[in-house]
Design an enzyme around this catalytic site. Structure first.
Site, PDB file in Angstrom:
ATOM      1  N   ASN A 186      16.480  18.634  18.153  1.00  0.00           N
ATOM      2  CA  ASN A 186      16.592  19.590  19.713  1.00  0.00           C
ATOM      3  C   ASN A 186      17.885  20.195  19.957  1.00  0.00           C
ATOM      4  O   ASN A 186      18.670  19.132  19.805  1.00  0.00           O
ATOM      5  CB  ASN A 186      16.070  18.613  20.665  1.00  0.00           C
ATOM      6  N   GLU A 187      17.914  21.529  20.167  1.00  0.00           N
ATOM      7  CA  GLU A 187      19.184  21.813  20.432  1.00  0.00           C
ATOM      8  C   GLU A 187      20.301  21.298  19.509  1.00  0.00           C
ATOM      9  O   GLU A 187      21.264  21.026  20.116  1.00  0.00           O
ATOM     10  CB  GLU A 187      19.526  21.482  22.140  1.00  0.00           C
ATOM     11  N   TYR A 259      15.817  29.123  29.543  1.00  0.00           N
ATOM     12  CA  TYR A 259      15.778  28.831  31.062  1.00  0.00           C
ATOM     13  C   TYR A 259      15.999  30.007  31.960  1.00  0.00           C
ATOM     14  O   TYR A 259      17.133  30.435  31.388  1.00  0.00           O
ATOM     15  CB  TYR A 259      16.901  27.440  31.325  1.00  0.00           C
ATOM     16  N   GLU A 313      11.106  24.876  25.853  1.00  0.00           N
ATOM     17  CA  GLU A 313      11.430  24.429  26.932  1.00  0.00           C
ATOM     18  C   GLU A 313      11.550  25.783  27.954  1.00  0.00           C
ATOM     19  O   GLU A 313      12.629  26.840  27.594  1.00  0.00           O
ATOM     20  CB  GLU A 313      12.867  23.804  26.958  1.00  0.00           C
ATOM     21  N   GLN A 363      10.472  20.506  33.448  1.00  0.00           N
ATOM     22  CA  GLN A 363       9.654  19.577  32.694  1.00  0.00           C
ATOM     23  C   GLN A 363       8.451  19.263  33.703  1.00  0.00           C
ATOM     24  O   GLN A 363       8.814  19.285  34.927  1.00  0.00           O
ATOM     25  CB  GLN A 363      10.380  18.174  32.493  1.00  0.00           C
TER      26      GLN A 363
HETATM   27  O1  AHR Z   1      15.474  19.844  30.093  1.00  0.00           O
HETATM   28  C1  AHR Z   1      16.585  19.260  30.390  1.00  0.00           C
HETATM   29  C2  AHR Z   1      17.375  19.443  29.253  1.00  0.00           C
HETATM   30  O2  AHR Z   1      17.717  20.711  29.031  1.00  0.00           O
HETATM   31  C3  AHR Z   1      16.965  18.975  28.031  1.00  0.00           C
HETATM   32  O3  AHR Z   1      17.098  17.657  27.483  1.00  0.00           O
HETATM   33  C4  AHR Z   1      17.608  20.093  26.875  1.00  0.00           C
HETATM   34  O4  AHR Z   1      16.855  20.005  25.736  1.00  0.00           O
HETATM   35  C5  AHR Z   1      18.146  20.971  27.724  1.00  0.00           C
HETATM   36  O5  AHR Z   1      19.198  21.517  27.395  1.00  0.00           O
END
Ligand code: AHR
Length: 514
Positions: A186-187, A259, A313, A363
């Site tokens: 992840n990331e 995001y 995400e 989330q």
């Molecule tokens: O969703 C919160 C965080 O945002 C996650 O853990 C990460 O993958 C992202 O930077």
């Protein structure tokens, strides 16, 4: 009731040109060991006074079933690259207490040591109760290919094969879990190892080579870009695929994190001015552009598009300060504005249904763009939940072209004004049922919209709307139904339909075609 006057908007829908299936997986979820997402949000424990099913909050199960939640991504997020799956199996009282990556964000005095009470068996029970597919993010940052392969074996090897299958059975699950979706890190450009694309690509190949072949067919998802960066992080996408050129390792999915990042914005989650309202909705509308740009880069390396995007995400992220409880880090109130952001994001996913295989909101509970907020016995569904509910008929239906003709909005922005679409929308077809969803972002003007269907006539129609006179409206533990769905009248005229969309509203229309 007859509506007089010319329409403000014309919506032309072409069901005869129905295209790609809108995967149900676009309506997926992300849950992480972070703040109060797992512990309290979902897991309350079998001895809790809160109604639970073997430790899992029953209300969560019921509400997730109601929206047919198709998948759950777990255990992170950043947490995933520090998580060792063996810590979460065996007798709960014997599981080790380990360090949780998010501990550094917890207010002083609050312990957020990971108890490992919620591990793979609990996660799989949750998936089964909801009837959601598991999507596991594996540890690349601090793990190894061996640890990853062992986890796959533990989950998928049939009873009577390898020793890990016997261990799983001894821990209560004789039948394999059947996990198909695996995220390889992840990331990895950030909390997942601070790598450059070639470094990650080399690791990715080592992780997926010798992947155990037990069913189901694996869907391997590589770490993708931080698409909310100023440059959309297109360099990560080209760098990764460049480094994979001339290698044979399968990449079924390419993760994209997008995001709508308002952490440095002037406004707050539930206190903002009209410029703040429009800025968030415009950012949601940018989802389509972000998908398009990354897809374009991917086309250069993979013209047949064997790899699809997995937006695992997404959501609006505001500055801290409005948490529901100190330990619920990254929780925030979700207002009507966020519901409209959700709707325009789904419109973008639908338009790109051929490119996006899966998406997970970040989330699901008590964190960022949540459908639920929970604090002990208190529970509420946010306006974001209502959009998941209204949009459900799109899941698994075929995306239908929709053209909107309407005046643009001149939206206030930092003392000036910017032009943005006056309406957003999307459509889908299942058998003879056409679903049209429309968002009116205007804070001032309702819109009378005429929906015209080519190659068919509308025989029946009904609608639902989500709106509120106050743009800041949100549900609270005291007023959990402040923002709620209401019926929207639909008038049929000569095979077309007319609706009046209130200002600041999302509408879902269901038509039966003859
Ligand atoms: O969703 C919160 C965080 O945002 C996650 O853990 C990460 O993958 C992202 O930077």
């Amino acid at each position: 009731m007859a509506q007089t006057g010319a329409p403000d908007a014309w919506i032309d829908v072409s069901p005869e040109k129905a295209g790609a299936e809108i995967s149900k997986h676009l309506y997926g979820h992300f849950i992480e060991h972070l703040g109060a997402v797992i512990y309290d949000g979902i897991w309350v424990g079998p001895d809790s006074r809160i109604p639970n099913t073997g430790g899992i909050r029953t209300q969560f199960i019921e509400d997730m079933k109601r929206i047919s939640a198709p998948n759950l991504r777990w255990p992170g997020g950043c947490f995933a690259d520090g998580y060792h799956w063996r810590d979460g199996i065996g007798a709960p009282e014997k599981r080790p207490r380990t360090y949780n990556y998010w501990q550094h964000s917890m207010p002083a005095g609050l312990d957020h040591t990971e108890t490992n009470r919620f591990g793979i068996h609990e996660f799989m029970r949750l998936c089964r109760l909801i009837r959601a597919d598991p999507y596991i993010a594996a540890n690349v940052g601090s793990g190894s290919p061996r640890e990853f392969h062992d986890w796959v074996l533990y989950c998928n090897a049939p009873a009577g094969t390898v020793s890990l299958a016997a261990e799983r059975a001894a821990n209560g699950d004789k039948q394999p879990f059947g996990v198909s979706w695996w995220g390889v890190g992840n990331e990895s450009w950030g909390c997942g190892g601070d790598m450059k694309p070639p470094e990650y690509a080399a690791l990715y190949r080592r992780f997926v080579t010798q992947f155990p072949v037990y069913p189901p067919r694996p869907r391997l998802v590589a770490t993708g870009p931080r698409a909310h960066s100023r440059d959309m992080d297109l360099g990560w996408t080209s760098g990764f695929f460049e480094a994979m050129r001339e290698h044979r390792s399968p990449v079924n999915g390419f993760s994209l994190h997008f995001y709508s990042d308002f952490r440095n914005g002037k406004g707050r989650a539930a206190a903002f001015d009209p410029a703040g309202w429009y800025a968030v909705i415009r950012e949601g509308m940018r989802t389509a552009e972000v998908i398009g740009k990354h897809w374009e880069v991917m086309s250069r390396f993979d013209p047949r598009h064997r790899t699809k995007l997995v937006v695992d995400e997404w959501g609006v992220w505001y500055s801290p300060g409005d948490e529901i409880a100190p330990r619920a880090i990254l929780s925030q109130p979700l207002t009507l504005r966020d519901a409209l952001h959700t709707a325009v994001t789904f419109d973008a996913f639908h338009r790109h249904a051929d490119k996006v295989a899966m998406a997970c909101v970040a989330q699901t509970v008590n964190c960022i763009h949540s459908l639920f907020l929970a604090d002990g016995e208190k529970w509420l569904r946010t306006p974001v939940y209502s959009v998941f509910e209204m949009y459900r008929p799109h899941m698994g239906a075929r995306s239908v072209p929709l053209i909107i003709r309407v005046d643009e909005i001149a939206a206030p922005a930092d003392g000036a004004s910017v032009r943005m679409p006056g309406l957003s929308g999307s459509a889908s077809l299942r058998d003879k049922t056409l679903t049209v969803t429309l968002t009116n972002p205007s804070l001032d003007a309702r819109k009378k919209a005429r929906v015209r269907v080519t190659g068919g006539t509308i025989a029946e129609g009904r609608g639902q709307v989500l709106t509120h006179e106050n743009m800041h409206a949100h549900n609270s533990f005291d007023r959990p139904n402040e923002v709620r769905l209401a019926p929207l009248p639909v008038e049929l005229r000569g095979g077309n339909a007319e609706v009046v969309l209130p200002r600041q509203a999302v509408a879902a229309l269901e038509f039966h075609l003859s």
